[in-house]
Motif scaffolding. Structure first.
Motif, mmCIF file in Angstrom:
data_model
loop_
_atom_site.group_PDB
_atom_site.id
_atom_site.type_symbol
_atom_site.label_atom_id
_atom_site.label_comp_id
_atom_site.label_asym_id
_atom_site.label_seq_id
_atom_site.Cartn_x
_atom_site.Cartn_y
_atom_site.Cartn_z
ATOM 1 N N ASN A 1 0.885 -1.295 -0.035
ATOM 2 C CA ASN A 1 0.134 0.080 -0.088
ATOM 3 C C ASN A 1 0.795 1.324 -0.107
ATOM 4 N N LEU A 2 1.832 1.257 -0.829
ATOM 5 C CA LEU A 2 2.769 2.368 -0.922
ATOM 6 C C LEU A 2 2.618 2.898 -2.354
ATOM 7 N N ASP A 3 3.010 4.228 -2.367
ATOM 8 C CA ASP A 3 3.077 4.879 -3.609
ATOM 9 C C ASP A 3 4.599 4.741 -4.207
ATOM 10 N N ILE A 4 4.546 4.233 -5.447
ATOM 11 C CA ILE A 4 5.679 3.922 -6.178
ATOM 12 C C ILE A 4 6.540 5.281 -6.314
ATOM 13 N N ARG A 5 5.786 6.545 -6.514
ATOM 14 C CA ARG A 5 6.617 7.870 -6.510
ATOM 15 C C ARG A 5 7.454 8.180 -5.308
ATOM 16 N N GLY A 6 6.847 7.533 -4.398
ATOM 17 C CA GLY A 6 7.559 7.850 -2.972
ATOM 18 C C GLY A 6 8.837 7.227 -3.068
ATOM 19 N N LEU A 7 8.964 6.192 -3.423
ATOM 20 C CA LEU A 7 10.425 5.297 -3.407
ATOM 21 C C LEU A 7 11.107 6.137 -4.759
ATOM 22 N N GLU A 8 10.464 6.475 -5.750
ATOM 23 C CA GLU A 8 11.190 7.066 -6.791
ATOM 24 C C GLU A 8 11.790 8.529 -6.374
ATOM 25 N N SER A 9 10.995 9.167 -5.565
ATOM 26 C CA SER A 9 11.655 10.448 -5.446
ATOM 27 C C SER A 9 12.605 10.293 -4.125
ATOM 28 N N ALA A 10 12.507 9.366 -3.138
ATOM 29 C CA ALA A 10 13.699 9.110 -2.423
ATOM 30 C C ALA A 10 14.702 8.407 -3.020
ATOM 31 N N PHE A 11 14.628 7.762 -3.875
ATOM 32 C CA PHE A 11 15.717 6.848 -4.674
ATOM 33 C C PHE A 11 15.895 7.065 -6.177
ATOM 34 N N PRO A 12 15.986 8.245 -6.840
ATOM 35 C CA PRO A 12 15.759 8.440 -8.068
ATOM 36 C C PRO A 12 16.043 7.218 -9.335
ATOM 37 N N GLU A 13 17.042 6.432 -8.819
ATOM 38 C CA GLU A 13 17.399 5.489 -9.713
ATOM 39 C C GLU A 13 16.414 4.423 -9.912
ATOM 40 N N PHE A 14 15.157 4.298 -9.121
ATOM 41 C CA PHE A 14 14.029 3.480 -9.381
ATOM 42 C C PHE A 14 12.912 4.051 -10.657
ATOM 43 N N HIS A 15 13.180 5.309 -10.934
ATOM 44 C CA HIS A 15 12.630 5.824 -11.982
ATOM 45 C C HIS A 15 12.426 4.767 -13.319
ATOM 46 N N THR A 16 13.769 4.117 -13.616
ATOM 47 C CA THR A 16 13.780 3.366 -14.571
ATOM 48 C C THR A 16 13.561 2.008 -14.460
ATOM 49 N N LEU A 17 13.462 1.676 -13.027
ATOM 50 C CA LEU A 17 13.481 0.199 -12.714
ATOM 51 C C LEU A 17 12.185 -0.270 -12.160
ATOM 52 N N ARG A 18 11.123 0.468 -12.328
ATOM 53 C CA ARG A 18 9.870 0.099 -11.635
ATOM 54 C C ARG A 18 9.292 -0.973 -12.048
ATOM 55 N N ARG A 19 9.498 -1.467 -13.419
ATOM 56 C CA ARG A 19 9.073 -2.960 -13.975
ATOM 57 C C ARG A 19 10.106 -3.827 -14.058
ATOM 58 N N GLN A 20 11.338 -3.519 -13.422
ATOM 59 C CA GLN A 20 12.374 -4.442 -13.502
ATOM 60 C C GLN A 20 12.105 -5.565 -12.441
ATOM 61 N N HIS A 21 12.306 -6.992 -12.892
ATOM 62 C CA HIS A 21 12.262 -8.046 -11.616
ATOM 63 C C HIS A 21 13.403 -7.584 -10.461
ATOM 64 N N ILE A 22 12.962 -8.044 -9.294
ATOM 65 C CA ILE A 22 13.741 -7.813 -8.206
ATOM 66 C C ILE A 22 15.232 -8.549 -8.442
ATOM 67 N N ARG A 23 14.929 -9.800 -8.922
ATOM 68 C CA ARG A 23 16.242 -10.551 -9.311
ATOM 69 C C ARG A 23 17.184 -9.985 -10.312
ATOM 70 N N GLU A 24 16.955 -8.825 -11.145
ATOM 71 C CA GLU A 24 17.741 -8.458 -11.837
ATOM 72 C C GLU A 24 18.279 -7.150 -11.333
ATOM 73 N N LEU A 25 17.968 -6.716 -10.213
ATOM 74 C CA LEU A 25 18.593 -5.630 -9.498
ATOM 75 C C LEU A 25 19.788 -5.877 -8.719
#
Lengths: 228, 103
Positions: free
Chosen positions: A115-139
């Motif tokens: 129940n979190l907004d992905i934009r919160g994660l992206e604003s805290a850590f901008p590298e996730f802007h391009t990773l939002r649909r990436q599988h965790i195993r690929e990070l």
């Protein structure tokens, strides 16, 4: 309203070797409680016992929550026993020292689950802007760690326990995580342990040391003692 | 947590062993097609045995991921009982279907 999580009378043995014997630790909402100790002293075991997923010889974990207590009731002690906190994420969440997110999930999906907004994660850590649909195993390991920390710390709960949140992070990421912890302690109580002691001292309002199976409240080291 | 979110999580967990479980179910259906009801008991025990193996494998090699579900309020017992129940239902359904389609 302030809530208090208390863990006491915890006893744990591995074979004949006592690990935890005289534990008394309290964690309050609005505060960060640090837990320090050498390798193998039982910090992770203590957190898992509080969380309820590690069986031990004895254990008392209670949550002071006067809102849910009927004052006419004889059980007015305000202390609710928590035999299995892992079944109550609205009360306690736990971040273990390893990545616990299934590799097939994406940051977007994980944020939705918590129940979190992905934009919160992206604003805290901008590298996730391009990773939002990436599988965790690929990070990378550090990116996985950031997601772990973010979802547990930001999600709604009275208390969170973080096991080694600073390990595997870069200095810049550590500073960002500290800022998140400072912000989130307004909403919850945080119990935190790490081998990077200085960061624990920086963020904690009180620090317990775990040694010889016992917890003690510890004062911060003075500049003089650090030089010794 | 809302019901659709719980279903989504349960399906995510089921996906972690679905690719192992589906071929087993299909092989059982194929064998049932070939040999009929005399081997039904053997197939049922075989399916249960593979479910036991799945349970042991996931518990051993994916135990870290259980913290994800616990932090969302899903206990291990719920995860296992629902997903293994669903898997077994699929198996039974496919055998019934095979039985009915068999000339």
């Amino acid at each position: 309203m302030t809530h208090t999580l208390t863990a006491k009378d915890i006893r744990l043995k591995f074979g004949d070797r006592p690990i935890l014997s005289d534990i008394h630790i309290q964690c309050h909402t609005g505060r960060i409680t640090g837990l320090l100790g050498r390798n193998g002293t039982g910090k992770t075991s203590l957190m898992r016992i509080i969380y309820g997923d590690l069986p031990c010889d004895s254990r008392t974990v209670t949550l002071d929550d006067s809102r849910t207590i009927n004052l006419d009731d004889s059980r007015t002690q305000n202390n609710i026993p928590l035999p299995r906190p892992y079944t109550q994420p609205d009360r306690i969440r736990y971040m273990p020292q390893f990545n616990f997110v299934p590799g097939s999930l994406t940051p977007e999906r994980i944020c939705r689950d918590f129940n979190l907004d992905i934009r919160g994660l992206e604003s805290a850590f901008p590298e996730f802007h391009t990773l939002r649909r990436q599988h965790i195993r690929e990070l990378s390991t550090g990116q996985r760690r950031l997601i772990n920390i973010y979802i547990i710390t930001r999600s709604s709960s009275q208390f969170v326990m973080l096991d080694e949140p600073f390990t595997l992070l870069s200095p810049i990421q550590i500073e960002k995580v500290k800022a998140i912890l400072e912000e989130e302690k307004q909403n919850k109580g945080i119990l935190i342990t790490d081998h990077l002691h200085q960061h624990i001292w920086d963020v904690s309002d009180e620090v317990y040391t775990l040694a010889d199976g016992r917890t003690r409240i510890t004062s911060p080291p003075t500049p003089k003692s650090r030089m010794l | 947590m809302k019901f659709p979110a719980i279903i989504r999580l349960l399906l995510t967990f089921y996906k972690s062993f679905f690719l192992f479980s589906l071929p087993i179910t299909l092989i059982c259906a194929l064998l049932y097609w070939e040999y009929g009801s005399p081997i039904l008991k053997v197939l049922a025990w075989f399916k249960l045995l593979t479910q036991g193996l799945t349970w042991n494998f996931i518990r051993t090699y994916k135990k870290k991921e259980f913290y994800y579900y616990r932090n969302l309020g899903l206990r291990d017992t719920i995860l296992w009982s629902v997903t293994l129940g669903l898997d077994l239902s699929g198996f039974i359904l496919l055998l019934i279907l095979t039985h009915q389609l068999h000339p």
